[in-house]
Design a protein around this motif. Structure first.
Motif, mmCIF file in Angstrom:
data_model
loop_
_atom_site.group_PDB
_atom_site.id
_atom_site.type_symbol
_atom_site.label_atom_id
_atom_site.label_comp_id
_atom_site.label_asym_id
_atom_site.label_seq_id
_atom_site.Cartn_x
_atom_site.Cartn_y
_atom_site.Cartn_z
ATOM 1 N N TYR A 126 6.329 -0.927 -0.565
ATOM 2 C CA TYR A 126 6.409 -1.340 0.913
ATOM 3 C C TYR A 126 4.910 -1.712 1.282
ATOM 4 N N GLU A 145 8.227 14.230 -11.967
ATOM 5 C CA GLU A 145 9.536 14.277 -11.734
ATOM 6 C C GLU A 145 10.136 13.410 -12.608
ATOM 7 N N ILE A 194 -3.228 4.147 -8.732
ATOM 8 C CA ILE A 194 -3.073 3.194 -7.875
ATOM 9 C C ILE A 194 -2.603 3.694 -6.582
ATOM 10 N N TRP A 220 3.489 12.997 -8.263
ATOM 11 C CA TRP A 220 4.421 13.723 -8.352
ATOM 12 C C TRP A 220 5.885 13.163 -8.704
ATOM 13 N N HIS A 221 5.885 11.927 -8.293
ATOM 14 C CA HIS A 221 7.425 11.316 -8.849
ATOM 15 C C HIS A 221 7.272 11.035 -10.149
ATOM 16 N N ASP A 280 0.962 -1.216 -0.114
ATOM 17 C CA ASP A 280 0.167 0.115 -0.038
ATOM 18 C C ASP A 280 0.827 1.306 -0.119
ATOM 19 N N PHE A 281 2.250 1.281 0.042
ATOM 20 C CA PHE A 281 3.108 2.353 0.388
ATOM 21 C C PHE A 281 4.222 2.308 -0.824
ATOM 22 N N LEU A 282 4.038 3.253 -1.742
ATOM 23 C CA LEU A 282 4.913 3.608 -2.796
ATOM 24 C C LEU A 282 6.124 4.504 -1.959
ATOM 25 N N SER A 283 7.006 3.786 -1.669
ATOM 26 C CA SER A 283 8.229 4.545 -1.046
ATOM 27 C C SER A 283 8.806 5.489 -2.173
ATOM 28 N N CYS A 284 9.335 5.186 -3.269
ATOM 29 C CA CYS A 284 10.001 5.799 -4.230
ATOM 30 C C CYS A 284 9.744 5.362 -5.614
ATOM 31 N N LEU A 285 9.824 6.234 -6.518
ATOM 32 C CA LEU A 285 9.607 5.905 -7.859
ATOM 33 C C LEU A 285 10.640 6.716 -8.670
ATOM 34 N N SER A 286 11.661 5.974 -9.121
ATOM 35 C CA SER A 286 12.793 6.676 -9.873
ATOM 36 C C SER A 286 12.969 6.524 -11.336
ATOM 37 N N LYS A 290 -1.500 7.300 -5.118
ATOM 38 C CA LYS A 290 -1.550 8.843 -5.535
ATOM 39 C C LYS A 290 0.073 9.400 -5.132
ATOM 40 N N ALA A 291 0.821 8.798 -4.567
ATOM 41 C CA ALA A 291 2.251 9.027 -4.271
ATOM 42 C C ALA A 291 2.844 9.375 -5.729
ATOM 43 N N HIS A 343 10.084 1.494 -5.722
ATOM 44 C CA HIS A 343 10.080 0.782 -4.328
ATOM 45 C C HIS A 343 8.907 0.762 -3.451
#
Lengths: 162, 409
Positions: free
Chosen positions: A77, A116, A106, A112-113, A53-59, A108-109, A75
């Motif tokens: 979690y 970017e 899926i 913005w990633h 449920d937690f999208l830490s990072c998208l690079s 919302k985090a 990434h």
């Protein structure tokens, strides 16, 4: 949950989706094809056993001209099960081909990633609700984190190159 | 109309260039009759830095908030690709400039893990790291608490918190030689050992500081005007917070006990005792502005506990000795094997992550992405501020506690 269990759960549901995987390194990852990416991400979030449920990072990553590929690394979690997962998706660097399905519906985090990643690496995300640059000005030329990026001489009369 | 000095096309008016570079997302023709666009920032005290908010308003009510970022973009990731790992360290200071120690620590931990020396770091080094990181966490929270009062019209708490923060600044300056951008925690060790007499002075500070938090609570936290202004304002439900990947006090105020210091237990945090304060909705609903404020107040107390435990260890078990060299493990050349690694650590604002790709052939990272907690926490702002009053928008921005140096990197 261990990475091989997660992998087998995904493979059970999507037999040919995992293109490549590396399980013996410090942080194991799974590489997916771009076609099933959105479906798998939705499955990863909805499935009760995985529950990412937690999208830490998208690079966004540019792997260079030699490899000819761009990529996005997710990434994930799970706050409930306390396990993580690294997903990768690689696409061609050819102009016009550099697009991926957006996962901002899926998590919302990702909104913005992904903006970017578009801003810096120039990956387009299909279905993104607000596809604009985020850190650089709207009329900036090029995507700075491309390995072959050459900055312009000046921006609105302001010298860039030093 | 002012003109840009060296513009090739000097006939383009400045206003038009501005509109091209940073256009509003909302088009005037799409607005309803009663709506208008209000531009807040980039130079506005309530935006805590150079954040520009495009606010579509209907009278006093907000229809939509569109944040425009990038005014403090300093190309951290691009610079990182051109520098060796120890050289990047000072740049991480400048990301979240209110908590440089925590940034240094996260970055150093990541590179150490990639080099394979993370297990060999001496315990004294680890305890000093945690000590200074927690001191910095208090300093950072003091700014958040003080300026939050300032945002909604209370001036005195700001002066009080800055008075107390000054003591931490002095301590950290004594340790590192610098007041804000420390570059103290190095890859594989520390810049220097603690100065002689630091432990005693630090203990004095803790004893001085503890009653000050009670004073602050009486002055602002339970102040009726403050409660009226923040309770039930900007309530962030837990599922929304998780969906937007909020972390740190913002996530905890929504009621989830989630702290990477406990979850990952990195460094020596698993040997230390501390609680994780969460929002309980004491005066309003869970996850409102007051809860976010209170979580920070409580976290300061917890950090004080951690500092005392570190001081005990540093004075008794891992004493200062003449042959202790904090730089013993600092690699002269940091060249990790080809690998990818995502490191995360609990910054005062939440999960600070660095994603490294090392190619094994050079001293420089192939890619170094940083995931700033403020960046993710700020992205929830449009969601929080639909249909509220403009005055509450200021209260919400302040309660999220953003540092624009990290949002824009």
């Amino acid at each position: 949950m261990k990475i091989d269990e997660i992998k087998s759960i995904i493979e059970e549901k999507f037999p040919n989706a995992i293109v490549q995987s590396e399980l013996e390194v410090t942080q194991p990852y799974l590489e997916l094809g771009r076609e099933a990416l959105h479906e798998i991400c939705l499955f990863l979030k909805e499935d009760k056993r995985l529950h990412f449920d937690f999208l830490s990072c998208l690079s966004g990553v540019d792997y260079g001209e030699k490899e000819g590929q761009l990529g996005v690394v997710y990434h994930l979690y799970s706050l409930i099960h306390e396990h993580g997962l690294v997903l990768k998706c690689k696409i061609s660097r050819e102009p016009g081909a550099e697009s991926l399905p957006s996962v901002s519906g899926i998590w919302k985090a990702a909104d913005w990633h992904e903006r970017e990643a578009f801003d810096m690496v120039g990956i387009r995300f299909e279905g993104h609700p607000d596809h604009r640059r985020i850190l650089l000005p709207e009329d900036w030329e090029g995507h700075p984190l491309r390995k072959d990026y050459e900055e312009a001489e000046a921006y609105h009369g302001i010298k860039i190159k030093y | 109309m002012p003109q840009l000095p060296n513009s090739e096309k000097n006939e383009i008016p400045y206003q038009e260039l501005l509109q091209r570079a940073a256009p509003n997302k909302t088009r005037l023709e799409d607005l309803k009759t009663e709506e208008m666009i209000l531009n807040i920032g980039p130079q506005h005290p309530s935006t805590h830095g150079v954040l520009r908010l495009e606010v579509v308003t209907d009278g006093e009510l907000i229809v939509e908030v569109i944040p425009h970022l990038g005014y403090l973009h300093r190309c951290f990731e691009k610079h990182a690709e051109a520098l060796s790992y120890p050289q990047i360290l000072p740049y991480t200071d400048r990301m979240d400039y209110l908590s440089s120690m925590n940034n240094n620590m996260a970055f150093a931990m990541g590179v150490e893990k990639m080099m394979g020396i993370d297990e060999q770091i001496p315990p004294r080094v680890e305890y000093i790291r945690v000590l200074v990181a927690e001191l910095n966490r208090i300093a950072s929270h003091m700014i958040a608490l003080g300026t939050y009062g300032l945002d909604i019209g209370a001036f005195t708490p700001f002066l009080w918190t800055f008075r107390d923060r000054e003591h931490i600044m002095n301590l950290l300056e004594w340790v590192s030689g610098s007041r804000m951008l420390y570059n103290y925690i190095w890859i594989g060790g520390l810049f220097y050992d603690l100065p002689v007499g630091f432990e005693e002075r630090c203990r004095e500070f803790v004893n001085y500081f503890r009653p000050k938090m009670d004073e602050l609570n009486r002055l602002i936290t339970h102040n009726e005007i403050f409660v009226k202004r923040t309770a039930n304002v900007g309530t962030l439900p837990l599922d929304v917070a998780v969906n937007f990947a909020c972390s740190g006090p913002v996530l905890r105020a929504s009621g989830l006990k989630w702290d990477l210091r406990r979850v990952d237990g990195y460094s020596v945090y698993d040997e230390l005792e501390f609680d994780i304060p969460i929002g309980k909705g004491e005066v309003g609903s869970v996850g409102d502005c007051w809860d976010r404020f209170k979580v920070r107040v409580d976290e300061v107390e917890e950090s004080l506990k951690i500092i005392e435990q570190c001081l005990d260890k540093l004075q008794k078990k891992y004493k200062r000795s003449p042959d202790f060299d904090p730089r013993a493990l600092c690699p002269p050349k940091a060249r990790p094997k080809a690998q990818e690694y995502y490191v995360r650590a609990e910054n005062p604002r939440g999960e600070l992550g660095f994603y490294f790709i090392a190619d094994g052939k050079s001293d420089r990272p192939f890619r170094c992405k940083s995931r700033g907690p403020s960046f993710c926490n700020l992205s929830v702002l449009p969601e929080l501020s639909r249909g509220i009053l403009i005055a509450d928008l200021v209260a919400i921005i302040g309660s999220i506690d953003i540092v624009l140096g990290e949002v824009d990197r």
